[in-house]
Write a protein that holds these residues in place. Structure first.
Motif, PDB file in Angstrom:
ATOM      1  N   GLN C  58      24.333 -43.171 -42.885  1.00 40.00           N
ATOM      2  CA  GLN C  58      24.035 -41.840 -43.167  1.00 40.00           C
ATOM      3  C   GLN C  58      24.882 -40.765 -42.084  1.00 40.00           C
ATOM      4  O   GLN C  58      25.172 -39.349 -42.342  1.00 40.00           O
ATOM      5  CB  GLN C  58      22.622 -41.538 -43.154  1.00 40.00           C
ATOM      6  CG  GLN C  58      22.162 -40.226 -43.656  1.00 40.00           C
ATOM      7  CD  GLN C  58      22.443 -40.089 -45.005  1.00 40.00           C
ATOM      8  OE1 GLN C  58      22.779 -40.938 -45.917  1.00 40.00           O
ATOM      9  NE2 GLN C  58      22.143 -38.576 -45.644  1.00 40.00           N
ATOM     10  N   ALA C  59      25.028 -41.385 -40.880  1.00 42.57           N
ATOM     11  CA  ALA C  59      25.649 -40.539 -40.040  1.00 42.57           C
ATOM     12  C   ALA C  59      26.905 -39.772 -40.382  1.00 42.57           C
ATOM     13  O   ALA C  59      27.318 -38.592 -39.960  1.00 42.57           O
ATOM     14  CB  ALA C  59      25.681 -41.155 -38.518  1.00 42.57           C
ATOM     15  N   ALA C  60      27.804 -40.605 -41.141  1.00 36.96           N
ATOM     16  CA  ALA C  60      29.088 -39.764 -41.741  1.00 36.96           C
ATOM     17  C   ALA C  60      28.709 -38.646 -42.389  1.00 36.96           C
ATOM     18  O   ALA C  60      29.586 -37.841 -42.189  1.00 36.96           O
ATOM     19  CB  ALA C  60      29.740 -41.126 -42.661  1.00 36.96           C
ATOM     20  N   GLN C  61      27.494 -38.661 -43.266  1.00 33.61           N
ATOM     21  CA  GLN C  61      27.348 -37.462 -43.998  1.00 33.61           C
ATOM     22  C   GLN C  61      27.443 -36.183 -43.169  1.00 33.61           C
ATOM     23  O   GLN C  61      27.754 -35.000 -43.495  1.00 33.61           O
ATOM     24  CB  GLN C  61      26.133 -37.321 -44.679  1.00 33.61           C
ATOM     25  CG  GLN C  61      26.174 -38.675 -45.641  1.00 33.61           C
ATOM     26  CD  GLN C  61      27.035 -38.585 -46.725  1.00 33.61           C
ATOM     27  OE1 GLN C  61      27.593 -37.625 -47.160  1.00 33.61           O
ATOM     28  NE2 GLN C  61      27.629 -39.829 -47.021  1.00 33.61           N
ATOM     29  N   HIS C  62      26.911 -36.333 -41.686  1.00 38.66           N
ATOM     30  CA  HIS C  62      26.613 -35.172 -40.867  1.00 38.66           C
ATOM     31  C   HIS C  62      28.093 -34.358 -40.557  1.00 38.66           C
ATOM     32  O   HIS C  62      27.904 -33.383 -39.920  1.00 38.66           O
ATOM     33  CB  HIS C  62      25.814 -35.377 -39.507  1.00 38.66           C
ATOM     34  CG  HIS C  62      24.525 -36.157 -40.106  1.00 38.66           C
ATOM     35  ND1 HIS C  62      23.799 -35.702 -40.932  1.00 38.66           N
ATOM     36  CD2 HIS C  62      23.849 -36.916 -39.430  1.00 38.66           C
ATOM     37  CE1 HIS C  62      22.765 -36.240 -41.199  1.00 38.66           C
ATOM     38  NE2 HIS C  62      22.768 -37.080 -40.151  1.00 38.66           N
ATOM     39  N   ALA C  63      29.174 -35.132 -40.689  1.00 45.37           N
ATOM     40  CA  ALA C  63      30.451 -34.227 -40.456  1.00 45.37           C
ATOM     41  C   ALA C  63      30.984 -33.804 -41.589  1.00 45.37           C
ATOM     42  O   ALA C  63      32.206 -32.965 -41.523  1.00 45.37           O
ATOM     43  CB  ALA C  63      31.426 -35.524 -39.902  1.00 45.37           C
ATOM     44  N   LEU C  64      30.477 -34.196 -42.736  1.00 45.76           N
ATOM     45  CA  LEU C  64      31.275 -33.816 -44.082  1.00 45.76           C
ATOM     46  C   LEU C  64      30.484 -32.323 -44.267  1.00 45.76           C
ATOM     47  O   LEU C  64      29.296 -32.147 -44.317  1.00 45.76           O
ATOM     48  CB  LEU C  64      31.114 -34.746 -45.184  1.00 45.76           C
ATOM     49  CG  LEU C  64      31.550 -36.138 -44.980  1.00 45.76           C
ATOM     50  CD1 LEU C  64      31.056 -37.198 -45.793  1.00 45.76           C
ATOM     51  CD2 LEU C  64      33.096 -36.000 -44.544  1.00 45.76           C
ATOM     52  N   ILE C  65      31.187 -31.415 -45.356  1.00 49.37           N
ATOM     53  CA  ILE C  65      30.867 -30.325 -45.877  1.00 49.37           C
ATOM     54  C   ILE C  65      29.779 -30.548 -46.916  1.00 49.37           C
ATOM     55  O   ILE C  65      28.953 -29.754 -47.161  1.00 49.37           O
ATOM     56  CB  ILE C  65      32.093 -29.594 -46.365  1.00 49.37           C
ATOM     57  CG1 ILE C  65      32.763 -28.955 -45.156  1.00 49.37           C
ATOM     58  CG2 ILE C  65      31.558 -28.370 -46.956  1.00 49.37           C
ATOM     59  CD1 ILE C  65      34.192 -28.523 -45.382  1.00 49.37           C
ATOM     60  N   LYS C  66      29.930 -31.547 -47.847  1.00 50.16           N
ATOM     61  CA  LYS C  66      29.091 -31.924 -48.779  1.00 50.16           C
ATOM     62  C   LYS C  66      28.860 -33.260 -48.803  1.00 50.16           C
ATOM     63  O   LYS C  66      29.380 -34.070 -48.353  1.00 50.16           O
ATOM     64  CB  LYS C  66      29.406 -31.320 -50.139  1.00 50.16           C
ATOM     65  CG  LYS C  66      30.712 -31.906 -50.556  1.00 50.16           C
ATOM     66  CD  LYS C  66      31.051 -31.134 -51.990  1.00 50.16           C
ATOM     67  CE  LYS C  66      32.526 -31.892 -52.503  1.00 50.16           C
ATOM     68  NZ  LYS C  66      32.415 -31.761 -53.922  1.00 50.16           N
ATOM     69  N   GLU C  67      27.689 -33.889 -49.499  1.00 50.82           N
ATOM     70  CA  GLU C  67      27.244 -35.027 -49.490  1.00 50.82           C
ATOM     71  C   GLU C  67      28.279 -36.093 -50.449  1.00 50.82           C
ATOM     72  O   GLU C  67      28.725 -35.423 -51.427  1.00 50.82           O
ATOM     73  CB  GLU C  67      25.935 -35.366 -50.025  1.00 50.82           C
ATOM     74  CG  GLU C  67      25.113 -34.853 -49.109  1.00 50.82           C
ATOM     75  CD  GLU C  67      23.291 -35.107 -49.542  1.00 50.82           C
ATOM     76  OE1 GLU C  67      23.082 -35.174 -50.931  1.00 50.82           O
ATOM     77  OE2 GLU C  67      22.570 -35.184 -48.769  1.00 50.82           O
ATOM     78  N   THR C  68      28.656 -37.014 -49.923  1.00 54.80           N
ATOM     79  CA  THR C  68      29.919 -37.741 -50.487  1.00 54.80           C
ATOM     80  C   THR C  68      29.541 -39.151 -50.390  1.00 54.80           C
ATOM     81  O   THR C  68      28.821 -39.619 -49.429  1.00 54.80           O
ATOM     82  CB  THR C  68      30.979 -37.472 -49.890  1.00 54.80           C
ATOM     83  OG1 THR C  68      31.373 -36.271 -49.696  1.00 54.80           O
ATOM     84  CG2 THR C  68      32.188 -38.262 -50.533  1.00 54.80           C
ATOM     85  N   PRO C  69      29.580 -40.257 -51.224  1.00 58.46           N
ATOM     86  CA  PRO C  69      29.204 -41.559 -51.297  1.00 58.46           C
ATOM     87  C   PRO C  69      30.293 -42.437 -50.466  1.00 58.46           C
ATOM     88  O   PRO C  69      30.880 -43.301 -50.823  1.00 58.46           O
ATOM     89  CB  PRO C  69      29.402 -41.833 -52.984  1.00 58.46           C
ATOM     90  CG  PRO C  69      30.402 -41.196 -53.440  1.00 58.46           C
ATOM     91  CD  PRO C  69      30.241 -39.836 -52.850  1.00 58.46           C
ATOM     92  N   ILE C  70      30.054 -41.996 -49.226  1.00 57.73           N
ATOM     93  CA  ILE C  70      30.877 -42.614 -48.047  1.00 57.73           C
ATOM     94  C   ILE C  70      30.001 -43.276 -47.010  1.00 57.73           C
ATOM     95  O   ILE C  70      29.037 -42.286 -46.610  1.00 57.73           O
ATOM     96  CB  ILE C  70      31.940 -41.437 -47.626  1.00 57.73           C
ATOM     97  CG1 ILE C  70      33.027 -41.085 -48.204  1.00 57.73           C
ATOM     98  CG2 ILE C  70      32.208 -41.873 -46.038  1.00 57.73           C
ATOM     99  CD1 ILE C  70      33.900 -40.006 -47.767  1.00 57.73           C
ATOM    100  N   ASP C  71      30.064 -44.526 -46.754  1.00 53.05           N
ATOM    101  CA  ASP C  71      29.289 -44.970 -45.634  1.00 53.05           C
ATOM    102  C   ASP C  71      30.034 -45.147 -44.399  1.00 53.05           C
ATOM    103  O   ASP C  71      29.423 -45.903 -43.704  1.00 53.05           O
ATOM    104  CB  ASP C  71      28.561 -46.387 -46.388  1.00 53.05           C
ATOM    105  CG  ASP C  71      29.504 -47.400 -46.705  1.00 53.05           C
ATOM    106  OD1 ASP C  71      30.799 -47.138 -46.212  1.00 53.05           O
ATOM    107  OD2 ASP C  71      29.050 -48.424 -47.224  1.00 53.05           O
ATOM    108  N   ALA C  72      31.109 -44.831 -44.257  1.00 56.61           N
ATOM    109  CA  ALA C  72      32.134 -45.036 -43.077  1.00 56.61           C
ATOM    110  C   ALA C  72      33.058 -43.884 -43.053  1.00 56.61           C
ATOM    111  O   ALA C  72      33.807 -43.668 -43.951  1.00 56.61           O
ATOM    112  CB  ALA C  72      32.562 -46.392 -42.952  1.00 56.61           C
ATOM    113  N   LEU C  73      33.032 -43.247 -41.676  1.00 52.87           N
ATOM    114  CA  LEU C  73      34.141 -42.180 -41.642  1.00 52.87           C
ATOM    115  C   LEU C  73      34.697 -42.214 -40.200  1.00 52.87           C
ATOM    116  O   LEU C  73      33.979 -42.545 -39.364  1.00 52.87           O
ATOM    117  CB  LEU C  73      33.309 -40.674 -41.733  1.00 52.87           C
ATOM    118  CG  LEU C  73      34.012 -39.676 -41.616  1.00 52.87           C
ATOM    119  CD1 LEU C  73      34.856 -39.272 -42.879  1.00 52.87           C
ATOM    120  CD2 LEU C  73      33.100 -38.362 -41.315  1.00 52.87           C
ATOM    121  N   VAL C  74      36.013 -41.917 -40.301  1.00 54.29           N
ATOM    122  CA  VAL C  74      36.741 -41.849 -39.016  1.00 54.29           C
ATOM    123  C   VAL C  74      36.220 -40.327 -38.290  1.00 54.29           C
ATOM    124  O   VAL C  74      36.495 -39.574 -38.720  1.00 54.29           O
ATOM    125  CB  VAL C  74      38.178 -41.991 -39.063  1.00 54.29           C
ATOM    126  CG1 VAL C  74      39.096 -41.503 -37.727  1.00 54.29           C
ATOM    127  CG2 VAL C  74      38.668 -43.200 -39.687  1.00 54.29           C
TER     128      VAL C  74
END
Lengths: 94, 94, 94, 94, 94
Positions: C58-74
């Motif tokens: 869920q931490a990945a969401q805190h870098a994104l502008i809107k909620e996205t079905p992404i569970d890993a983010l650079v």
């Protein structure tokens, strides 16, 4: 949830204030790799050698009065180790 | 939570702005596979060689003032390595 | 977070609209089992062969502008591989 | 979600009140390490020996009426074990 | 996210109502242990033998119209298996 045994206690003087008041217990899992010990917070008074049920992740928050940086919480004391047919557990080696 | 040892520090110049101000530490787990090192953010001033308590997942957010793309946070410094009866840990090899 | 190396890119034409605009990178972990490759979304422009810091869950969401079905983010590019005393890493085999 | 078999039941007298009314089942995974048994809550009436579908993590909350410190929930009973070409599963050993 | 191959389908007649309308697919991971198969929900129409991108954990909810007890969701169909230098993958055995 995970079934584990309380094997020790962690003392941390320097920590976030929101962790004050929780006992921090080292838990050894009963299933899977017994090396994968981890720390769970406890409000139920579990003692060393007791079998406990531990909820991990965000689920732990749902038992707490306010949000706390805890990712594992003792949510129950287990009356006795569940009877399991070990042949099932070992069947992967057959 | 996980007990780990701080073994190094990560330097990242190009990153999300919300990660500014956090130290990023490489943590080696004390239990389980010692190869499974990971990176935790730190606001408590943990130094190399120190034992720390790390909260992982969404729990880390509950210690922070605002939501940050951090999935692991040092939440406490451990006073001393907990005394554990290693015979328990090694019992799976018996 | 995990330190990993970008080893490939994923092309997916048919996907949820909310995934449009993200690069999808195959990441090989630097620590632990190097077989456990996974896919992380990237907005920072990481290229093949670069070392990156990846936030998971869920931490990945805190870098994104809107909620996205992404569970890993650079979430960061790593300046150089952290210096680690490999004897520590190998100590479990002693 | 995980496919698992119900192999036992957990009895816990001392637990958080919010766990009252759930059956607590020991689940053995059908895939991966069969040693990694865990406990899932159940409202569907799954019995020992039955194959079940278990949702883990925060997803479990989305089936419940109120938030509960449960990190695994039986969300379905499986009609029959899915037919899987085992040669695929074993291909890693080739 | 995980790259996996659809290897079977799960049929569950008795389940929570909120799971109605989703196909439930057995996914075999392309990387890591190929034994660690799991079940993902699918709205994109993935068929057996297809390579898919699966989001796990709470991220799956961000693609859905309403909250559902699903912890893994097919979020994309992969056009072709990403080209990966296998010598990298095998380097841990060197």
């Amino acid at each position: 949830m995970i079934i584990g045994e309380v094997i020790s206690r962690v003392v941390s003087t320097r920590k976030y204030d929101s962790l004050q008041g929780f006992k921090l217990l080292v838990i050894q899992p009963c299933f899977g790799s017994k090396d994968d010990c981890f720390v769970a917070a406890d409000e139920l008074g579990a003692g060393e050698g007791e079998l406990v049920l531990v909820a991990r992740g965000q689920a732990a928050q749902h038992a707490l009065i306010k949000e706390t940086p805890i990712d594992a919480l003792v949510v129950g004391l287990i009356d006795e180790k569940p009877a399991i047919t070990m042949s099932n557990i070992d069947s992967k080696n057959e």
